[in-house]
Motif scaffolding. Structure first.
Motif, PDB file in Angstrom:
ATOM      1  N   GLY A   9     -31.903  26.042  56.733  1.00  0.00           N
ATOM      2  CA  GLY A   9     -31.504  27.364  57.206  1.00  0.00           C
ATOM      3  C   GLY A   9     -30.050  27.733  57.041  1.00  0.00           C
ATOM      4  O   GLY A   9     -29.637  28.819  57.465  1.00  0.00           O
ATOM      5  N   ILE A  10     -29.237  26.873  56.432  1.00  0.00           N
ATOM      6  CA  ILE A  10     -27.832  27.220  56.223  1.00  0.00           C
ATOM      7  C   ILE A  10     -27.739  28.130  55.002  1.00  0.00           C
ATOM      8  O   ILE A  10     -28.071  27.731  53.880  1.00  0.00           O
ATOM      9  N   ALA A  11     -27.300  29.356  55.233  1.00  0.00           N
ATOM     10  CA  ALA A  11     -27.235  30.366  54.174  1.00  0.00           C
ATOM     11  C   ALA A  11     -25.808  30.470  53.654  1.00  0.00           C
ATOM     12  O   ALA A  11     -25.010  31.296  54.115  1.00  0.00           O
ATOM     13  N   PHE A  12     -25.488  29.630  52.700  1.00  0.00           N
ATOM     14  CA  PHE A  12     -24.138  29.596  52.136  1.00  0.00           C
ATOM     15  C   PHE A  12     -24.258  29.259  50.662  1.00  0.00           C
ATOM     16  O   PHE A  12     -24.927  28.297  50.284  1.00  0.00           O
ATOM     17  N   ARG A  13     -23.606  30.053  49.830  1.00  0.00           N
ATOM     18  CA  ARG A  13     -23.688  29.837  48.387  1.00  0.00           C
ATOM     19  C   ARG A  13     -22.619  28.839  47.927  1.00  0.00           C
ATOM     20  O   ARG A  13     -21.482  28.878  48.411  1.00  0.00           O
ATOM     21  N   THR A  14     -22.956  27.984  46.963  1.00  0.00           N
ATOM     22  CA  THR A  14     -21.955  27.074  46.393  1.00  0.00           C
ATOM     23  C   THR A  14     -22.036  27.072  44.876  1.00  0.00           C
ATOM     24  O   THR A  14     -23.111  27.193  44.286  1.00  0.00           O
ATOM     25  N   HIS A  15     -20.874  26.947  44.281  1.00  0.00           N
ATOM     26  CA  HIS A  15     -20.702  26.820  42.834  1.00  0.00           C
ATOM     27  C   HIS A  15     -20.028  25.474  42.626  1.00  0.00           C
ATOM     28  O   HIS A  15     -18.900  25.267  43.086  1.00  0.00           O
ATOM     29  N   GLN A  16     -20.711  24.543  41.984  1.00  0.00           N
ATOM     30  CA  GLN A  16     -20.293  23.151  41.966  1.00  0.00           C
ATOM     31  C   GLN A  16     -19.560  22.780  40.681  1.00  0.00           C
ATOM     32  O   GLN A  16     -20.136  22.791  39.588  1.00  0.00           O
ATOM     33  N   LEU A  17     -18.272  22.441  40.809  1.00  0.00           N
ATOM     34  CA  LEU A  17     -17.567  21.846  39.681  1.00  0.00           C
ATOM     35  C   LEU A  17     -18.003  20.390  39.542  1.00  0.00           C
ATOM     36  O   LEU A  17     -18.193  19.695  40.550  1.00  0.00           O
ATOM     37  N   ILE A  18     -18.143  19.936  38.321  1.00  0.00           N
ATOM     38  CA  ILE A  18     -18.598  18.571  38.043  1.00  0.00           C
ATOM     39  C   ILE A  18     -17.394  17.712  37.687  1.00  0.00           C
ATOM     40  O   ILE A  18     -16.775  17.901  36.626  1.00  0.00           O
ATOM     41  N   TYR A  19     -17.031  16.789  38.563  1.00  0.00           N
ATOM     42  CA  TYR A  19     -15.895  15.909  38.291  1.00  0.00           C
ATOM     43  C   TYR A  19     -16.178  15.110  37.019  1.00  0.00           C
ATOM     44  O   TYR A  19     -17.279  14.579  36.824  1.00  0.00           O
ATOM     45  N   HIS A  20     -15.190  15.031  36.153  1.00  0.00           N
ATOM     46  CA  HIS A  20     -15.374  14.523  34.795  1.00  0.00           C
ATOM     47  C   HIS A  20     -16.154  13.211  34.681  1.00  0.00           C
ATOM     48  O   HIS A  20     -17.049  13.088  33.823  1.00  0.00           O
ATOM     49  N   PRO A  21     -15.882  12.205  35.517  1.00  0.00           N
ATOM     50  CA  PRO A  21     -16.649  10.953  35.383  1.00  0.00           C
ATOM     51  C   PRO A  21     -18.155  11.111  35.608  1.00  0.00           C
ATOM     52  O   PRO A  21     -18.923  10.215  35.255  1.00  0.00           O
ATOM     53  N   PHE A  22     -18.594  12.234  36.170  1.00  0.00           N
ATOM     54  CA  PHE A  22     -20.014  12.454  36.438  1.00  0.00           C
ATOM     55  C   PHE A  22     -20.667  13.376  35.405  1.00  0.00           C
ATOM     56  O   PHE A  22     -21.844  13.727  35.544  1.00  0.00           O
ATOM     57  N   MET A  23     -19.910  13.754  34.386  1.00  0.00           N
ATOM     58  CA  MET A  23     -20.439  14.693  33.402  1.00  0.00           C
ATOM     59  C   MET A  23     -21.669  14.140  32.687  1.00  0.00           C
ATOM     60  O   MET A  23     -22.652  14.859  32.477  1.00  0.00           O
ATOM     61  N   GLU A  24     -21.634  12.869  32.315  1.00  0.00           N
ATOM     62  CA  GLU A  24     -22.765  12.302  31.586  1.00  0.00           C
ATOM     63  C   GLU A  24     -24.018  12.249  32.450  1.00  0.00           C
ATOM     64  O   GLU A  24     -25.129  12.433  31.958  1.00  0.00           O
TER      65      GLU A  24
END
Length: 529
Positions: free
Chosen positions: A246-261
């Protein structure tokens, strides 16, 4: 289909004299006008009504750069934001030691020696005198410099003869002895031996942060959490579960470089997701921070001529990193505070152009020390300047000693960036700065600290209130590739509203006292005071 009439609000912008009410259906604005005429349109239909009770209604505010996970942790950690002296900081630490079982880590954050009178950093011996039974690890407000006691150094396996890592350093006294300070990626040795938070701790941190953001009137945030959450799977699961709860909050997630793969292996690309959760650019670092003199300048620091700061990686490696991100189909979002770092990342961007398939613009994050040439180069690229106006209140006047008079023309030069036609988005960098967006607007408009009455630090760079609001609305929407979907109050756009208790156009000081009365996200009342 959910149909709602929001009525009796003082609407922002072009609608201020045209309407006071909005019809929303399935999270989208269907009509804007006077309550009476909209009620006639809805005759014979079933709908809900929300009365704004003459409050002031802005398009939903979005923080374009922050860290929800660490903000959530800050709310439960030893926080030195209020400390005004070294003694006060040490006293806060003593009180935490007194209630912490021996052997457990004591973690704190947001100490800032430049806010202390006199300007002093606690020494290694002072930390050791408070406790040798607990490892102590304290994060500076910039999150690029750290302070630890001897027990923390012992657990990290760092001794007097340990060499500095390639992208960091251990602080030392004039005689070469460790002094307790830790810079940049030298911190990895310490964080790697701290207990890993379990899933519930991570989820609780994100929950606390989202609820706090809604309380402050934010409808969305662009966040980078993977250094804390540890995996793309965990990140997706937490935000999915919180929405289901029920938490109504939008997020736009940057991907930290080591997790790109990991993201790439899951088939994720920039722009993927839904109205609540979207994947953004790949986050990288080009330098550190001005406070600890690790931001990379093109010439030595004026108050420390022996150093120009620190590049996190050399130019060839940065070029290779950007090329790999491009190959994966992502834009980049690069932390670059100093003009030396800005030159490096612009060089990499120019060498490896952003393609249309990336979907989103690149970001140059912070951009606190620039030059006329760098601004010209930025204006030619498909990038956003992701700026944090509140840094003005925290960093002046001491930053003037760091950079010297010769570099002030393009110092925190938000007005020049806008005048050059560079899209700018506004964020807080919470927990480094307060999450409250109105404090960021105050700094953008006045260029002062709260309570100061002078004309402002470098006053030619002041923004007007509409430009400041633009940073946290349309600017953030452009940064997320969502300018057609949200960021303004218009028919066909998302029904995100920040409802506040006062008129922002009356006087700048009013920004310091703003309270959110309601936060509406996707047509739902997500917070009500």
């Amino acid at each position: 289909m959910t149909l709602t009439l929001f009525k009796h609000g003082k609407l922002y912008g072009e609608w201020a004299t045209k309407g006071d009410s909005v019809i929303v259906q399935n999270g989208i604005i269907q009509a804007i006008g006077q309550a009476r005429e909209l009620e006639l349109q809805l005759s014979g239909k079933e709908y809900d009504t929300v009365d704004w009770e003459d409050a002031y209604v802005l398009p939903g505010l979005t923080d374009s750069h922050m860290h929800l996970s660490m903000h959530g942790m800050k709310l439960a950690m030893l926080d030195f934001t209020s400390a005004t002296s070294k003694e006060e900081m040490l006293d806060m630490l003593r009180k935490r030691v007194a209630v912490t079982p021996p052997g457990e880590w004591i973690l704190g954050l947001n100490w800032n020696e430049n806010a202390f009178i006199p300007v002093e950093i606690p020494t290694l011996s002072e930390l050791d005198a408070i406790t040798d039974q607990h490892p102590v690890y304290l994060t500076r407000t910039c999150f690029h410099t750290f302070l630890a006691n001897s027990e923390a150094f012992r657990r990290a396996g760092i001794g007097e003869n340990t060499p500095d890592p390639a992208s960091g350093a251990y602080g030392r006294n004039a005689d070469g002895q460790l002094n307790g300070l830790i810079y940049e990626e030298a911190s990895t040795a310490f964080t790697s031996v701290q207990p890993e938070p379990d899933y519930s701790v991570k989820k609780d941190a994100i929950r606390r942060a989202c609820l706090d953001a809604l309380r402050l009137g934010l409808t969305a945030a662009h966040t980078e959490d993977l250094r804390f959450l540890g995996s793309v799977d965990t990140m997706q699961r937490i935000y999915r579960e919180l929405r289901e709860e029920g938490i109504a909050f939008r997020t736009h997630q940057l991907i930290y470089h080591p997790f790109m793969e990991e993201a790439r292996a899951q088939g994720l690309r920039a722009g993927d997701g839904n109205e609540w959760f979207k994947i953004g650019a790949v986050k990288m670092f080009a330098d550190g921070a001005i406070g600890g003199r690790t931001a990379l300048l093109s010439a030595p620091y004026s108050d420390a001529p022996h150093t120009s700061g620190m590049a996190i990686q050399p130019q060839p490696e940065l070029n290779q990193m950007v090329a790999a991100v491009r190959a994966a189909g992502f834009p980049v979002a690069v932390h670059a505070i100093g003009d030396g770092a800005a030159h490096m990342i612009l060089t990499a961007m120019e060498a490896h152009a952003l393609t249309e398939e990336s979907g989103l613009p690149d970001r140059l994050i912070h951009g606190q020390v620039l030059t006329a040439d760098l601004v010209k180069r930025m204006a030619k690229l498909p990038l956003i300047a992701d700026i944090q106006p509140r840094f003005v209140a925290s960093d002046f006047p001491w930053v003037l000693d760091r950079v010297g008079e010769e570099r002030t023309e393009y110092l925190y030069a938000w007005k020049k960036l806008l005048s050059a036609g560079i899209p700018c988005a506004g964020g807080s960098d919470a927990p480094i700065e307060p999450l409250d967006p109105f404090l960021g607007m105050h700094a953008a408009v006045t260029r002062t600290k709260p309570g100061e009455t002078h004309e402002g630090y470098l006053p030619d760079e002041k923004l007007d209130i509409h430009e400041a609001i633009h940073l946290f609305t349309i600017g953030s929407a452009v940064a997320a590739g969502e300018a057609d979907e949200r960021g303004a109050m218009a028919v066909g756009k998302a029904a995100d509203f920040t409802v506040i208790d006062r008129d922002l156009s009356e006087r700048p000081q009013a920004l310091l006292d703003v309270k959110a009365r309601m936060t509406v996200v996707n047509g739902m009342v997500a917070y009500r005071a």
